[in-house]
Design a protein around this motif. Structure first.
Motif, mmCIF file in Angstrom:
data_model
loop_
_atom_site.group_PDB
_atom_site.id
_atom_site.type_symbol
_atom_site.label_atom_id
_atom_site.label_comp_id
_atom_site.label_asym_id
_atom_site.label_seq_id
_atom_site.Cartn_x
_atom_site.Cartn_y
_atom_site.Cartn_z
ATOM 1 N N ASN C 54 30.010 112.903 -8.971
ATOM 2 C CA ASN C 54 28.553 112.878 -8.810
ATOM 3 C C ASN C 54 28.132 111.554 -8.212
ATOM 4 O O ASN C 54 28.334 110.509 -8.834
ATOM 5 N N SER C 93 23.101 113.695 -5.380
ATOM 6 C CA SER C 93 21.752 113.951 -5.873
ATOM 7 C C SER C 93 20.967 112.643 -5.865
ATOM 8 O O SER C 93 21.423 111.647 -5.292
ATOM 9 N N MET C 141 22.316 118.269 -4.029
ATOM 10 C CA MET C 141 21.501 118.848 -5.110
ATOM 11 C C MET C 141 20.136 118.180 -5.019
ATOM 12 O O MET C 141 19.992 116.991 -5.318
ATOM 13 N N ASN C 143 16.029 117.795 -5.678
ATOM 14 C CA ASN C 143 14.913 118.076 -6.579
ATOM 15 C C ASN C 143 13.726 117.214 -6.159
ATOM 16 O O ASN C 143 13.458 116.172 -6.742
ATOM 17 N N GLU C 226 20.542 121.842 -12.181
ATOM 18 C CA GLU C 226 21.825 121.209 -12.490
ATOM 19 C C GLU C 226 22.860 122.263 -12.886
ATOM 20 O O GLU C 226 24.009 122.221 -12.442
ATOM 21 N N GLU C 227 22.429 123.205 -13.689
ATOM 22 C CA GLU C 227 23.326 124.275 -14.149
ATOM 23 C C GLU C 227 23.931 125.042 -12.957
ATOM 24 O O GLU C 227 25.142 125.257 -12.888
ATOM 25 N N THR C 229 24.062 124.153 -9.738
ATOM 26 C CA THR C 229 24.901 123.300 -8.893
ATOM 27 C C THR C 229 26.263 123.078 -9.548
ATOM 28 O O THR C 229 27.311 123.143 -8.878
ATOM 29 N N MET C 230 26.251 122.843 -10.864
ATOM 30 C CA MET C 230 27.519 122.617 -11.563
ATOM 31 C C MET C 230 28.376 123.884 -11.583
ATOM 32 O O MET C 230 29.597 123.811 -11.535
#
Lengths: 296, 296, 296
Positions: C54, C93, C141, C143, C226-227, C229-230
């Motif tokens: 990350n 991110s 990712m 946002n 996040e969920e 993307t993970m």
């Protein structure tokens, strides 16, 4: 100020359609206010105000067919004082319910002969390439049917706004003349499977489908078409012309290149852009939290 | 009438897969009606009527895997009398709930050896390129799952119609074999980010998503799949074959070119098209407000 | 196991940005756990776990502007132990409501000078190309707002997942600096008419529009960003790294080629893939109906 000459020098390896002698005959008739008396009415009309030039296909009785006369008139209106800093953006629209039905089939009969056919397709291709190579953005404003070379004209503009009652088709195959030249612009705008279905069946797609697949930039209700198109045009007219021109030329130049070449070309363009008077003015105004004043 | 030979001469610089000797072995078994007795049933079946050839992947027990035998059978059915003016359009469909699951993994084990693997991928690539280089449009009619090289086959057709229960995936990465050859066709049909997510995760997309991103031309309910596909095929079968063939070849020829070259090639194709017997018949019929009669 | 060196040898004709000396300075500070004391905090932070790295743009006060320091820090984090088989996928991110606002305009004033400007654009281009040439997939990712070079960063990643409150724009034209380098990545992600409207007007598009046009792979509600993307990252981390690396390199290598060359390259890649230890393990596991065990 970036002149057209310097912009063209910038993209030196691109064959310069703009400077090509046969393209820029001194226009026999000027824009609004300088009409010259003549036997036949011009098939296009043009007026310019506040940096925005409106060119209108004005032969609704013939469904705004792109006859050789229409093509030459359109070409002349697009080229007219292209280097003037008073010109910021061009809008191409049409009178009547048909934006354009494409080539005039009466010009494509056996009797006209091969050389005449060749001249038509060459002139048409020149107009389409002129749109891309022109120093200012060119917007199609479509309210109705655009078919064959008419659809090609929409696909060739930088931006295209249409009313929701508009339709688009490449129906040449129905009359034994495959839309091969329109397919150049269409095939670069929409996915391959969409283009081929249109070309092989001749069936129209709606404005919404055209938007969905990338042929249009925006679709609005008919009553808002002019307002929305003018909103975009006014926005562009409020910007720095040399910056927009450099950006447009660079965009089309880098697009077909491999990634490394594209970044090499555009990194150079960014540095050149910063060296423009308007490039520094914009940054200064932003840091000083004021509106920029473009020199153009 | 434009013969296949003249069409191929037209695109002289394109390596001619169609004329390549090893591609056109005299088909051991003909189309419907001329079957030759043999030990194993053919993995495809084909019949032709009113200009429309239906080729069906017919090994549903093995999920219509594109084994070497399946690929060669498909190739032979596509090539069969490709020059005949009785052939106007080809539809490729499949028996059973899986359109095709891609390569037969039993043919890709270590024991089969490198050369055998190479032959499989080369034959598969030849079939995909044959679809593009074939003189008539080729339509995929999909009702179910199309994965890996099966998805590649759909992406490679000129037009693709699918039922809304169909799914598309490139799951090779799950079994350690990245779908690199399917990615050639997929990457030319859908946006890069869509292709890469499919390739890196192996997850399927629905028919609606596939339509949305350009992999399909049309999605219909299962019960309307055949009707809609036949509607498109019949439309194409009603057109002039030499005109459609010239259009198809020209489309793929111009697509990768720069704009100026593309317009040069297609302007020439338009002039050639007008010189075809069917080109002049179509224009005449239009002006005389009657239906054209194609010579083909 | 395919080493990075062999992967690079595989694509020998691609200029190797990865091996370019100036790109890979020994990172002054390592990843999590090996921080070195320093005067200024690093503008990015990075941690790695279970094969997933990350990287976070961590200068929200400056809207995560891609200053030269930020670009070099990002580059260093992406390059860090790129050859390690413990690295399977990278997520980029950002902290705060702005993913990235693009270049730091204070670095682009006249006072900084032409050479400094050139260094910034070159470094930025190197980072964008590094993403493509890196051996593992790189996911953005997003946002929040991504503008100019921030939008370019999203467009340059292999996969991009965004929350539905995200927006994307290339507004440089408003301050007299046309987004010509961002246009390289944007113009390869979305249809031409979408790209040009964004570039000429500077107006933002929503996450849904960005998804629709191909700039994003997926849009989810903020709370699921996040969920989701993970989930994608974990899936990729569960796969064979050499297979994924070969696939990624081959994809970008074939994409700009003509069809015949693309199939030649990829057919060879398929044979090479099958010769990898993980290639055969995957096939065997599939035939034996068990989970594959990757050697990596």
């Amino acid at each position: 100020m970036a002149t057209l000459a310097s912009l063209l020098a910038f993209r030196a390896k691109v064959p310069s359609w703009l400077l090509c002698g046969r393209w820029a005959p001194p226009p026999a008739r000027g824009l609004a206010g300088t009409e010259v008396p003549e036997s036949e009415p011009r098939p296009t009309s043009a007026r310019q105000r506040d940096g925005i030039r409106n060119i209108v296909l004005s032969n609704p009785k013939k469904r705004n067919a792109l006859s050789l006369a229409m093509l030459k008139s359109l070409q002349s209106d697009i080229l007219h004082e292209a280097e003037s800093k008073d010109l910021k953006v061009i809008i191409i629209s049409a009178e009547g319910p048909v934006f354009s039905s494409g080539h005039d089939l009466k010009e494509l009969t056996e009797e006209q002969g091969c050389d005449y056919h060749a001249e038509i397709f060459q002139t048409c291709s020149e107009v389409m390439m002129l749109i891309r190579n022109h120093p200012v953005p060119i917007i199609a404003m479509v309210n109705g049917l655009a078919t064959a070379a008419g659809c090609q004209l929409v696909a060739s503009c930088d931006i295209a706004v249409a009313s929701d009652k508009s339709f688009f088709a490449t129906p040449g195959v129905n009359i034994g003349l495959f839309c091969s030249t329109p397919a150049v612009a269409l095939g670069r705008s929409v996915p391959r499977k969409v283009a081929l279905e249109m070309l092989f069946t001749g069936e129209p797609i709606s404005a919404q489908e055209a938007l969905h697949h990338g042929l249009l930039s925006k679709v609005v209700p008919e009553e808002r078409l002019e307002e929305e198109t003018m909103r975009i045009a006014k926005k562009i007219a409020s910007l720095s012309r040399p910056v927009v021109s450099l950006g447009k030329a660079t965009f089309y130049k880098q697009l077909p290149q491999d990634l490394r070449t594209a970044y090499y070309l555009t990194s150079q363009a960014m540095v050149d852009n910063l060296a423009l008077q308007d490039g520094q003015e914009g940054i200064k105004a932003f840091i000083q939290k004021r509106k920029p004043i473009w020199s153009n």
